[in-house]
Design a protein around this motif. Structure first.
Motif, PDB file in Angstrom:
ATOM      1  N   TYR A 127       8.469  13.470  -4.305  1.00 35.96           N
ATOM      2  CA  TYR A 127       8.951  12.127  -4.610  1.00 35.96           C
ATOM      3  C   TYR A 127       9.050  11.948  -6.121  1.00 35.96           C
ATOM      4  N   LEU A 128      10.043  11.181  -6.537  1.00 35.23           N
ATOM      5  CA  LEU A 128      10.198  10.834  -7.945  1.00 35.23           C
ATOM      6  C   LEU A 128      10.154   9.312  -8.063  1.00 35.23           C
ATOM      7  N   ILE A 129       9.122   8.805  -8.741  1.00 36.12           N
ATOM      8  CA  ILE A 129       8.943   7.359  -8.907  1.00 36.12           C
ATOM      9  C   ILE A 129       9.562   6.956 -10.239  1.00 36.12           C
ATOM     10  N   VAL A 130      10.593   6.118 -10.184  1.00 36.90           N
ATOM     11  CA  VAL A 130      11.344   5.721 -11.368  1.00 36.90           C
ATOM     12  C   VAL A 130      10.905   4.324 -11.800  1.00 36.90           C
ATOM     13  N   PRO A 131      10.629   4.109 -13.102  1.00 31.65           N
ATOM     14  CA  PRO A 131      10.224   2.778 -13.572  1.00 31.65           C
ATOM     15  C   PRO A 131      11.317   1.740 -13.361  1.00 31.65           C
ATOM     16  N   PRO A 132      10.973   0.457 -13.404  1.00 37.88           N
ATOM     17  CA  PRO A 132      11.990  -0.594 -13.296  1.00 37.88           C
ATOM     18  C   PRO A 132      13.074  -0.408 -14.355  1.00 37.88           C
ATOM     19  N   GLY A 133      14.324  -0.533 -13.948  1.00 38.41           N
ATOM     20  CA  GLY A 133      15.435  -0.360 -14.871  1.00 38.41           C
ATOM     21  C   GLY A 133      15.759   1.082 -15.185  1.00 38.41           C
ATOM     22  N   GLY A 134      15.140   2.021 -14.455  1.00 36.85           N
ATOM     23  CA  GLY A 134      15.358   3.441 -14.737  1.00 36.85           C
ATOM     24  C   GLY A 134      16.754   3.915 -14.431  1.00 36.85           C
ATOM     25  N   GLY A 135      17.387   3.338 -13.414  1.00 32.33           N
ATOM     26  CA  GLY A 135      18.778   3.647 -13.125  1.00 32.33           C
ATOM     27  C   GLY A 135      19.013   4.898 -12.302  1.00 32.33           C
ATOM     28  N   THR A 136      18.105   5.842 -12.300  1.00 35.31           N
ATOM     29  CA  THR A 136      18.301   7.095 -11.572  1.00 35.31           C
ATOM     30  C   THR A 136      18.310   6.831 -10.065  1.00 35.31           C
ATOM     31  N   THR A 137      19.307   7.356  -9.378  1.00 39.78           N
ATOM     32  CA  THR A 137      19.393   7.148  -7.936  1.00 39.78           C
ATOM     33  C   THR A 137      19.267   8.443  -7.147  1.00 39.78           C
ATOM     34  N   GLU A 138      19.760   9.557  -7.697  1.00 38.05           N
ATOM     35  CA  GLU A 138      19.690  10.830  -6.979  1.00 38.05           C
ATOM     36  C   GLU A 138      19.299  11.945  -7.944  1.00 38.05           C
ATOM     37  N   VAL A 139      18.336  12.739  -7.536  1.00 38.60           N
ATOM     38  CA  VAL A 139      17.921  13.921  -8.285  1.00 38.60           C
ATOM     39  C   VAL A 139      17.715  15.028  -7.266  1.00 38.60           C
ATOM     40  N   ASP A 140      18.360  16.146  -7.436  1.00 40.40           N
ATOM     41  CA  ASP A 140      18.282  17.237  -6.466  1.00 40.40           C
ATOM     42  C   ASP A 140      16.832  17.652  -6.239  1.00 40.40           C
ATOM     43  N   GLY A 141      16.459  17.748  -4.974  1.00 41.81           N
ATOM     44  CA  GLY A 141      15.124  18.220  -4.623  1.00 41.81           C
ATOM     45  C   GLY A 141      14.058  17.144  -4.579  1.00 41.81           C
ATOM     46  N   TYR A 142      14.444  15.888  -4.850  1.00 38.82           N
ATOM     47  CA  TYR A 142      13.464  14.804  -4.887  1.00 38.82           C
ATOM     48  C   TYR A 142      13.934  13.635  -4.027  1.00 38.82           C
ATOM     49  N   ARG A 143      12.964  12.939  -3.446  1.00 39.25           N
ATOM     50  CA  ARG A 143      13.231  11.633  -2.848  1.00 39.25           C
ATOM     51  C   ARG A 143      12.946  10.599  -3.934  1.00 39.25           C
ATOM     52  N   VAL A 144      13.960   9.884  -4.384  1.00 45.29           N
ATOM     53  CA  VAL A 144      13.823   8.964  -5.506  1.00 45.29           C
ATOM     54  C   VAL A 144      13.382   7.582  -5.006  1.00 45.29           C
ATOM     55  N   LEU A 145      12.343   7.055  -5.628  1.00 41.30           N
ATOM     56  CA  LEU A 145      11.839   5.720  -5.318  1.00 41.30           C
ATOM     57  C   LEU A 145      11.875   4.872  -6.582  1.00 41.30           C
ATOM     58  N   HIS A 146      12.339   3.643  -6.471  1.00 41.24           N
ATOM     59  CA  HIS A 146      12.422   2.741  -7.620  1.00 41.24           C
ATOM     60  C   HIS A 146      11.245   1.771  -7.586  1.00 41.24           C
ATOM     61  N   SER A 147      10.428   1.837  -8.601  1.00 39.83           N
ATOM     62  CA  SER A 147       9.242   0.994  -8.653  1.00 39.83           C
ATOM     63  C   SER A 147       9.619  -0.452  -8.952  1.00 39.83           C
ATOM     64  N   THR A 148       8.904  -1.369  -8.350  1.00 40.84           N
ATOM     65  CA  THR A 148       9.098  -2.797  -8.603  1.00 40.84           C
ATOM     66  C   THR A 148       8.180  -3.299  -9.706  1.00 40.84           C
ATOM     67  N   GLY A 149       7.374  -2.412 -10.292  1.00 37.43           N
ATOM     68  CA  GLY A 149       6.492  -2.796 -11.384  1.00 37.43           C
ATOM     69  C   GLY A 149       6.261  -1.629 -12.322  1.00 37.43           C
ATOM     70  N   THR A 150       5.716  -1.918 -13.488  1.00 33.22           N
ATOM     71  CA  THR A 150       5.427  -0.870 -14.465  1.00 33.22           C
ATOM     72  C   THR A 150       4.197  -0.072 -14.062  1.00 33.22           C
ATOM     73  N   ASN A 151       3.223  -0.752 -13.488  1.00 34.91           N
ATOM     74  CA  ASN A 151       1.991  -0.099 -13.033  1.00 34.91           C
ATOM     75  C   ASN A 151       2.059   0.122 -11.534  1.00 34.91           C
ATOM     76  N   ILE A 152       1.590   1.289 -11.096  1.00 35.18           N
ATOM     77  CA  ILE A 152       1.644   1.616  -9.674  1.00 35.18           C
ATOM     78  C   ILE A 152       0.319   2.215  -9.216  1.00 35.18           C
ATOM     79  N   MET A 153       0.108   2.173  -7.919  1.00 31.43           N
ATOM     80  CA  MET A 153      -0.986   2.892  -7.267  1.00 31.43           C
ATOM     81  C   MET A 153      -0.371   3.870  -6.282  1.00 31.43           C
ATOM     82  N   PHE A 154      -0.815   5.126  -6.350  1.00 25.60           N
ATOM     83  CA  PHE A 154      -0.473   6.111  -5.323  1.00 25.60           C
ATOM     84  C   PHE A 154      -1.756   6.495  -4.615  1.00 25.60           C
ATOM     85  N   GLY A 155      -1.735   6.437  -3.296  1.00 29.06           N
ATOM     86  CA  GLY A 155      -2.919   6.811  -2.540  1.00 29.06           C
ATOM     87  C   GLY A 155      -2.554   7.284  -1.151  1.00 29.06           C
ATOM     88  N   PHE A 156      -3.459   8.052  -0.560  1.00 30.55           N
ATOM     89  CA  PHE A 156      -3.236   8.511   0.803  1.00 30.55           C
ATOM     90  C   PHE A 156      -4.573   8.845   1.448  1.00 30.55           C
TER      91      PHE A 156
END
Length: 461
Positions: free
Chosen positions: A138-167
């Motif tokens: 996965y590729l987490i893009v900051p707000p306003g990052g603009g990137t939509t597709e990157v080969d080999g990655y599932r692109v996610l657009h963050s709704t905030g500057t700070n994030i939590m990743f957990g599982f």
């Protein structure tokens, strides 16, 4: 003459239809106090994550290249309404510092995702995510990052500057579970050619607290995180409240004696409101069975926290006072997938659950959970796992020593002393402290959804 209004305003003298000029400060004190109460409830999810991140970085020594691995019971004692059955692996990241962030999640039975600091889910990962447990980069893009597709990655657009990743790993085998944990990688996209090692950090038995701080410290934490987070349009009126309370972007937080008093009182009253809003839910449909004390603990409709024609302010405050993080998987409507949560704060007699009393809970046979079920006890003041001498706060189907009745049902005991039947099905409570309980269903099945299976109440003996 006094105007007869309640509280502080009742002391205001009136000159005809207007307040006495000398009593205007009393009116403004009340206004700012009410702003503080409302701002407290609004900021609960943000302050919660900010506090938790502070513990990770300052107490555990974690960095933006690490994941914190909660394994033992003591590890989780500071984590609000933690599940005591499965390990947690998570950390907090500032995309303004890292830039786009890569998360490599291996194939296997995991449940997790990414959320912003308002605890809105950006995306689920694992079995309930788009990878369906098959793993992905996965590729987490900051707000306003603009990137939509990157080969080999599932692109996610963050709704905030700070994030939590957990599982969490869902494999009951500890070796396979650990292998999944070890295979996770997280690093800045800019360093993808030579990524740093993803280090696993342990709380190591250190004392820590992830519940929202009390008093003035609540506002200190809010000011800190506000400096490093973007502003949603829906929050601008609340930001006006914060400005009146001395909390502004780019300016120091230095309340004078008057404002310190008001903020301290506002945090105390705000928490009292949060307790009532959480432990005595008045949301339509909260009570799961009309003749039981069990509630749906998740009043939020969705991860965006948006209801029909309004945003779910009080629903959000209820959940994020008593818990952390939200995923659509927690409200699964698909039999066999995700989780379901029920909570109770009172016994069958309608009174708060009391640590000095003894209670029983009858769990009927054929619990509708494909994977497993558990019943967990939490301290009402901290909303964290009960810190008892037993160092155990739950019982469930994964406990090999659980005593099961001939008909397949289970009877659990809660109280300050072990029952005569022994400790196997007993959870120790603490005299002088109230508690509440969650029942979790992992992979809830149709009899849960259609409510034909019914859990007993926690009943005083």
């Amino acid at each position: 003459m006094a105007n007869g209004l309640p509280g502080r305003l009742g002391t205001v003298r009136m000159e005809g239809e207007l307040p006495h000029r000398d009593d205007i400060p009393v009116v403004f004190d009340e206004l700012d106090y009410q702003l503080a109460c409302q701002a407290y409830l609004w900021a609960l999810p943000l302050v919660s994550y900010a506090q938790w991140k502070k513990q990770h970085y300052e107490v555990f020594g974690a960095t933006g290249s690490d994941l914190v691995h909660y394994v033992s019971y003591r590890d989780r004692l500071g984590l609000i309404t933690a599940n005591a059955t499965t390990p947690y692996i998570l950390n907090f990241f500032d995309l303004a510092e890292s830039g786009p962030l890569v998360i490599e999640l291996p194939a296997g039975p995991t449940a997790g995702g990414v959320s912003d600091f308002w605890q809105r889910e950006i995306a689920a990962m694992g079995e309930m995510g788009p990878d369906r447990g098959e793993g992905a980069r996965y590729l987490i893009v900051p707000p306003g990052g603009g990137t939509t597709e990157v080969d080999g990655y599932r692109v996610l657009h963050s709704t905030g500057t700070n994030i939590m990743f957990g599982f969490r790993t869902l494999d009951p085998d500890p070796d396979r579970s650990q292998a999944l944990v070890d295979a996770v990688r997280i690093y800045p996209y800019a360093r993808r050619e030579d990524p740093p090692q993803t280090r696993l950090v342990s709380p190591g038995g250190r004392a820590w607290s992830g519940d929202q701080p009390r008093g003035l410290e609540y506002w200190v934490r809010l000011h800190e995180i506000y400096q490093r987070e973007i502003v949603d349009d829906r929050d601008r009126f609340y930001l006006a409240m914060l400005k009146q309370l001395g909390i502004e972007k780019g300016k120091p937080f230095a309340p004078d004696e008057r404002l310190t008093r008001i903020l301290t009182d506002g945090a105390a009253a705000g928490e009292l409101m949060a307790q009532a809003n959480t432990f005595a839910k008045r949301f339509a449909g909260s009570r799961y069975w009309p003749d039981r004390e069990w509630d749906l603990v998740l009043p939020l409709d969705n991860s965006a926290q948006r209801g029909t024609n309004y945003d779910e302010l009080l629903e959000r405050a209820s959940w994020f006072y008593e818990a952390v993080s939200f995923s659509e998987a927690m409200k699964s409507q698909t039999p066999g997938l995700g989780q379901a949560y029920l909570g109770t704060y009172t016994g069958a007699d309608g009174e708060w659950l009391d640590g000095s009393r003894t209670y029983t809970l009858h769990v009927p046979a054929q619990v509708p959970a494909k994977l497993f079920w558990s019943v967990t006890v939490y301290d009402s003041q901290t909303r964290c796992l009960i810190d008892n001498e037993q160092q155990r706060g739950d019982r469930g189907s994964r406990d090999r020593d659980l005593r099961v009745n001939e008909d397949g049902s289970v009877d659990l005991v809660f109280g300050p002393s072990a029952p005569g039947s022994g400790e196997t099905n007993w959870i120790e409570t603490i005299p002088g402290r109230h508690w509440f309980s969650y029942t979790r269903f992992y992979g809830p099945l149709e009899p849960y959804f259609d409510r034909t299976w019914k859990l007993g109440d926690i009943t005083p003996t």
